[in-house]
Design an enzyme around this catalytic site. Structure first.
Site, PDB file in Angstrom:
ATOM      1  N   GLU A  92       0.818  -1.219   0.000  1.00  0.00           N
ATOM      2  CA  GLU A  92       0.000   0.000   0.000  1.00  0.00           C
ATOM      3  C   GLU A  92       0.847   1.262   0.000  1.00  0.00           C
ATOM      4  OE1 GLU A  92      -3.004   2.097   3.187  1.00  0.00           O
ATOM      5  OE2 GLU A  92      -3.115  -0.075   2.930  1.00  0.00           O
ATOM      6  N   ASP A  93       1.983   1.267   0.728  1.00  0.00           N
ATOM      7  CA  ASP A  93       2.728   2.511   0.965  1.00  0.00           C
ATOM      8  C   ASP A  93       4.130   2.532   0.371  1.00  0.00           C
ATOM      9  OD1 ASP A  93       0.579   3.507   2.406  1.00  0.00           O
ATOM     10  OD2 ASP A  93       1.316   2.723   4.303  1.00  0.00           O
TER      11      ASP A  93
END
Length: 726
Positions: free
Chosen positions: A115-116
């Site tokens: 996600e990051d």
């Protein structure tokens, strides 16, 4: 509010274990692994906690996952200033202390990488296998760039679907939210409140249903501190000034230990302090608190039979409070929970609650599905048939949720329905006449049982027998009822369709068996569900199926031509009681839709429904989309000159004294008249109010809603968006 201030149980959370310094861990994280032949120091606490539950666990994969996570997140920092790697480390430690197995911990360390960071799912799959990749993908959020305002509900839909295949997905999400809630103090107050509300409405009920009480209770306290800060501070003061009247729990615990020792029963007796929300509820219920009200006694034994032996000794040597006895061992809760609950009174009249369970029951009671380990593990050493896994952790409520979410294609409908479904925190079991068991939410009716058992086949249901007696479809079922559903034989048709009919069969009875006078009513084809069924349905699956059939069969809402049509109340181009001008035939009536309660100056449209009447909807109402999808032409509608209007509002609040009086006073001060009001019984201290109000001017609606939201304890006020349950 600091993270410490929002974590009321922090001091007693890990007795006997060195407290964790997140800043020290952050510095260690930045230094990377110490050497190739041992674990990095930063995950030493995780390794210790994991080995306590799984002594033979292979920790090398954890070290490998940590190295990838640390390198990927290097240079990223949390809003609190700590290196970002401290977050996946803390989430993994939470799960390790609950007893999660190695695969879950590996995925937890990596849960934010895709996600990051630049790490991809293909890289995770190549390095750690399909299971870890599936778990990481399950908790990865959808991008707001792609989904806009629907990102949050669609992310939860994605997680729930993934949880249906592997409950470890939701375990990681719950631990992730717990650590975020612990450190929420660095956020703006309005963002704290928004996150806390979603936690209260969705994640806490999911933690309860999955049996993860250790996470649920701390989340409740953290949410309590944010959404009700005054009550939280008052409760903290009550705990700090703990009442000393009567004997303390320590004194009674000594008496219980002596009683069990004299009976030669090996047992561990510990005191379980109540968490903040539990003390708050007890204070509201009992008023003045005594020393024994601040906790309960927990008795842990080795075998199931010892639980009942302890119960017998306590009821013999102390005075039992019979109304407080519950046997959740013989009849476990839907969330895997097992215990004996009782309450006993000493010679001085002090009453103490007692929980009796085995050590294994206690582990499951605290960790729920996390304690069950890897759902892919074969049962008794046998390989699962046809490649399917053995998963005992998919309860009935989750299967129902996964079934209805497929029909809720609109994100707003899904989000609203999910919250309403999770708010029903009790479950009953009913038994079809042909065997098996149906799990339904408390308050479910025969309509819900029909759709739970037969799906769309329940459209042909025309009656039921409950415990052998004929009953209407609106009959509310209770735990343990036997239900025999009466289905029309042959396809379900709309009234006036040619052909078919066929009589009636009793579901679960001999084929073709008819039921006297009821069968005589079914000589024509089954008419299908009526709009009134929506008033009786409590489960989302039933409501969505009924609404879908009604939308797909609009002709079923029309009165047959042979029946006289009621005289119209509004003529074309005239303003009616609904304050709208509609271009319709002279014999049509006009009404405002109860599903969205339009008021001026809402953008509105209308559709012809049963008997030639016109129902006026707000343009954004989901019913408009369904009608348009069916190719039905809208009717031109405009507002008249009258300013007065009627609207239905829902208010969500926490229970407190004088809440209803304060709300009605706010409504009256805003100049609105209450046409009708309904207050549902409190559930987990949450109360839902439904008000139908007459306003002198629609322009005052926004101010009225603000005034209602400003009433202490009210956390949400919204206009009706769906058909309210009766």
């Amino acid at each position: 509010m600091s993270a410490e201030a929002t974590s009321p149980g922090a001091r007693s959370r890990r007795r006997g274990r060195t407290s964790i310094d997140l800043r020290r861990l952050g510095r260690a994280a930045l230094l990377g692994p110490a050497s190739r032949d041992r674990l990095p120091d930063a995950i030493g606490h995780v390794a210790d906690a994991h080995r306590a539950h799984h002594p033979d666990a292979d920790l090398l994969v954890l070290g490998k996952a940590y190295v990838l996570a640390e390198m990927s997140h290097r240079g990223q920092f949390r809003k609190s200033g700590e290196p970002y790697i401290t977050h996946p480390l803390a989430v993994t430690l939470i799960l390790a202390e609950l007893g999660a197995e190695t695969t879950t911990l590996t995925a937890s360390l990596l849960h934010d990488t895709v996600e990051d960071t630049d790490v991809t799912l293909d890289q995770v799959r190549a390095e750690f296998g399909d299971e870890v990749c599936y778990l990481v993908d399950g908790v990865t959020k959808l991008e707001k760039v792609d989904y806009g305002a629907a990102a949050e509900p669609e992310t939860f839909r994605k997680m729930l679907v993934a949880t249906g295949n592997d409950v470890r997905v939701m375990s990681i999400k719950l631990a992730d939210r717990l650590h975020n809630m612990r450190t929420l103090g660095v956020m703006r107050p309005e963002k704290q409140a928004r996150i806390a509300k979603v936690t209260h409405d969705v994640l806490i009920p999911l933690a309860e249903r999955l049996g993860v009480q250790a996470l649920k209770t701390e989340l409740e306290d953290l949410v309590f501190a944010i959404l009700q800060p005054d009550e939280y501070e008052r409760t903290r003061a009550v705990i700090a000034d703990r009442a000393t009247t009567g004997p303390s729990l320590d004194t009674i615990a000594v008496d219980v230990r002596r009683t069990l020792r004299e009976a030669d029963i090996s047992a561990e007796v510990v005191i379980r302090p109540r968490h903040f929300v539990s003390v708050h509820r007890a204070r509201l219920k009992r008023g003045e608190m005594r020393g024994t009200d601040f906790g309960r006694l927990l008795v842990l034994v080795g075998e199931d039979a010892d639980c009942y032996a302890v119960l017998g000794e306590l009821h013999t040597c102390f005075t039992p409070v019979i109304s407080e006895f519950k046997d959740f061992i013989a009849a476990p809760k839907y969330n895997l929970y097992q215990s004996l609950h009782t309450a006993v009174a000493g010679l001085d009249g002090a009453v103490v609650e007692v929980l009796i369970r085995t050590h294994q029951m206690h582990r499951v009671a605290e960790a729920g599905v996390v304690a069950l380990g890897n759902p892919y593990t074969p049962v008794d050493g046998a390989e699962p048939a046809d490649g399917e896994r053995a998963d005992p952790t998919r309860p009935g409520w989750l299967s129902r949720l996964l079934a209805w979410q497929e029909s809720a294609t609109d994100p707003d409908t899904f989000w609203t329905t999910l919250r309403a479904d999770l708010a029903q925190d009790r479950e009953i079991s009913v038994f079809p006449a042909d065997g098996g068991m149906l799990g339904l939410p408390a308050g479910a009716t025969c309509v819900d049982a029909a759709y739970a058992q037969y799906g769309d086949g329940a459209h042909g249901c025309i009656g039921a027998r409950v415990n052998g007696r004929l009953a209407t479809l609106s009959t509310v079922l209770v735990d343990g009822d036997t239900v025999q559903l009466l289905l029309a034989q042959g396809p379900v048709q709309a009234p006036g369709d040619a052909g078919g009919g066929g009589g009636l069969v009793e579901a679960g009875g001999p084929g073709g068996e008819r039921t006297g006078s009821v069968a005589g009513q079914a000589q024509e084809a089954a008419p299908g569900p009526s709009p009134e069924w929506l008033d009786h349905a409590r489960t989302p699956a039933a409501r969505i199926a009924i609404a879908g059939w009604l939308a797909a069969n609009p002709e079923s809402l029309k009165v047959p031509e042979s029946e006289p049509r009621a005289p119209g109340a509004v003529t074309a181009g005239r303003r009616g009681v609904a304050n709208v001008v509609v271009d319709v035939p002279e014999d049509a009536t006009v009404r405002l839709a109860g599903c969205c309660t339009p008021v001026p100056p809402d953008d509105v449209t209308g559709f012809l429904v049963r008997g030639g009447a016109v129902t006026v909807h707000r343009a954004e109402c989901s019913a408009v989309g369904r009608m348009a999808a069916l190719g039905r032409s809208p009717v031109a509608v405009s507002w008249g000159d009258e300013a007065e209007c009627r609207v239905t509002l829902y208010a969500e609040s926490f229970g407190r004294p004088r809440l209803l009086a304060d709300l009605t006073e706010a409504i009256a001060t805003a100049g609105a008249a209450i046409v009708s009001a309904n207050v549902e019984p409190p559930s987990e201290q949450r109360v839902r109010h439904t008000y139908t109000l007459q306003l002198p001017d629609a322009a005052g609606l926004a101010g009225l809603m603000r005034a209602m939201r400003d009433v202490p304890g009210v956390f949400d006020v919204r206009r009706a968006q769906h058909e309210p349950a009766s």
